[in-house]
Design an enzyme around this catalytic site. Structure first.
Site, PDB file in Angstrom:
ATOM      1  N   GLU A 183     107.719  68.897  49.456  1.00 14.97           N
ATOM      2  CA  GLU A 183     108.162  69.454  50.732  1.00 14.97           C
ATOM      3  C   GLU A 183     107.956  68.421  51.839  1.00 14.97           C
ATOM      4  OE1 GLU A 183     107.023  74.120  49.667  1.00 14.97           O
ATOM      5  OE2 GLU A 183     105.829  73.012  51.134  1.00 14.97           O
ATOM      6  N   HIS A 221      97.345  76.450  52.994  1.00 14.44           N
ATOM      7  CA  HIS A 221      97.406  76.897  54.390  1.00 14.44           C
ATOM      8  C   HIS A 221      96.251  77.835  54.731  1.00 14.44           C
ATOM      9  CE1 HIS A 221     101.293  75.393  55.942  1.00 14.44           C
ATOM     10  NE2 HIS A 221     101.708  75.462  54.685  1.00 14.44           N
ATOM     11  N   ASP A 231     102.921  72.778  58.494  1.00 13.27           N
ATOM     12  CA  ASP A 231     104.334  72.498  58.222  1.00 13.27           C
ATOM     13  C   ASP A 231     104.979  72.120  59.548  1.00 13.27           C
ATOM     14  OD1 ASP A 231     103.981  73.285  55.564  1.00 13.27           O
ATOM     15  OD2 ASP A 231     104.562  75.352  55.986  1.00 13.27           O
ATOM     16  N   HIS A 267     105.368  69.413  54.739  1.00 15.94           N
ATOM     17  CA  HIS A 267     104.057  69.984  54.409  1.00 15.94           C
ATOM     18  C   HIS A 267     102.981  68.892  54.344  1.00 15.94           C
ATOM     19  CE1 HIS A 267     101.635  73.011  51.916  1.00 15.94           C
ATOM     20  NE2 HIS A 267     100.975  71.872  51.745  1.00 15.94           N
TER      21      HIS A 267
END
Length: 245
Positions: free
Chosen positions: A222, A145, A152, A225
């Site tokens: 995830e 990130h 996300d 993500h």
């Protein structure tokens, strides 16, 4: 009175006026680094629900570096995300972003928070203690990130108003059911996790397909993500704060 005698007064008046202007003018924040934009400046139709700027996250507080609930991305990632929105919009759907660029100081804040230890939290990490979140890969020593091209997010209907309150993770207000909430640190959040309710599995598949078509790859652990393939700063991490302007 001669012109020469009036001149000092004119200069003093000009200096005073300039000083008053400087005092009354609002201070402006520093511009974003070259190559970064606020998502709303590229596509205002994408919903923003940035969780680390408030208390609805696994730390139960604002995370360091988040001065506003605003999505910032590299311009390349923002435009690619906008292309996803344009593709799903005609179907009555919209993206909802939970986190975008994350300052390095925020990553450090999360890392230090895990070192305090503690028991499992049924809302966010139901099966492991806080001190094991890094070792288990749920909280990173570093984060993609911070490079500015990771996001996300989830998908929902444009007119959806109801809230999903999953057993684990954030209460994703107004999003489709993805089986868990955002930031549920549990194997159930793995994109291909099975067993999974048919609706949640279909929603994950739809999200991955939409993002893949725009050049994003999913992080298999995830479902929410995604990182842009060919990101402009693959080896850099930034630490400017997340601000509204």
């Amino acid at each position: 009175m001669s012109g020469a005698s009036r001149q000092p007064s004119l200069r003093a008046t000009a200096i005073l006026a300039a000083s008053l202007t400087a005092i009354s003018s609002p201070a402006h924040a520093d511009p974003l680094p070259a190559g970064f934009v606020r998502l709303a400046d590229v596509d205002r139709s994408i919903r923003q629900d940035v969780r680390y700027a408030g208390r609805e996250n696994f730390l139960h507080r604002r995370v360091d570096g988040y001065d506003a609930p605003v999505c910032i991305l590299t311009e390349k990632a923002a435009r690619a995300l906008s292309s996803v929105q344009k593709a799903i919009g005609p179907k009555g759907l919209t993206l909802v972003v939970f986190d975008c660029y994350r300052p390095a100081r925020a990553v450090a804040d999360m890392r230090e928070w895990t070192k305090q230890g503690g028991p499992p939290d049924p809302r966010w990490y139901p099966t492991i203690g806080r001190g094991d979140l890094i070792a288990k890969g749920y909280v990173g020593e570093l984060s993609s990130h911070s490079r500015g091209s990771t996001v996300d997010l989830a998908i929902t209907a444009m007119d959806k108003k109801s809230a999903i309150h999953p057993a684990c993770g954030a209460a994703n207000t107004g999003t489709f059911d993805f089986g868990t909430g955002f930031d549920c640190f549990d194997p159930a959040s793995e994109t291909a996790h099975r067993p999974l309710a048919a609706e949640a599995a279909a929603n994950r598949k739809m999200l991955v397909a939409a993002m893949l078509a725009a050049g994003f790859r999913n992080y298999a652990r995830e479902w929410w993500h995604f990182t842009l393939v060919g990101e402009p700063f693959p080896k850099r991490r930034f630490d400017f704060p997340v601000t509204a302007n």
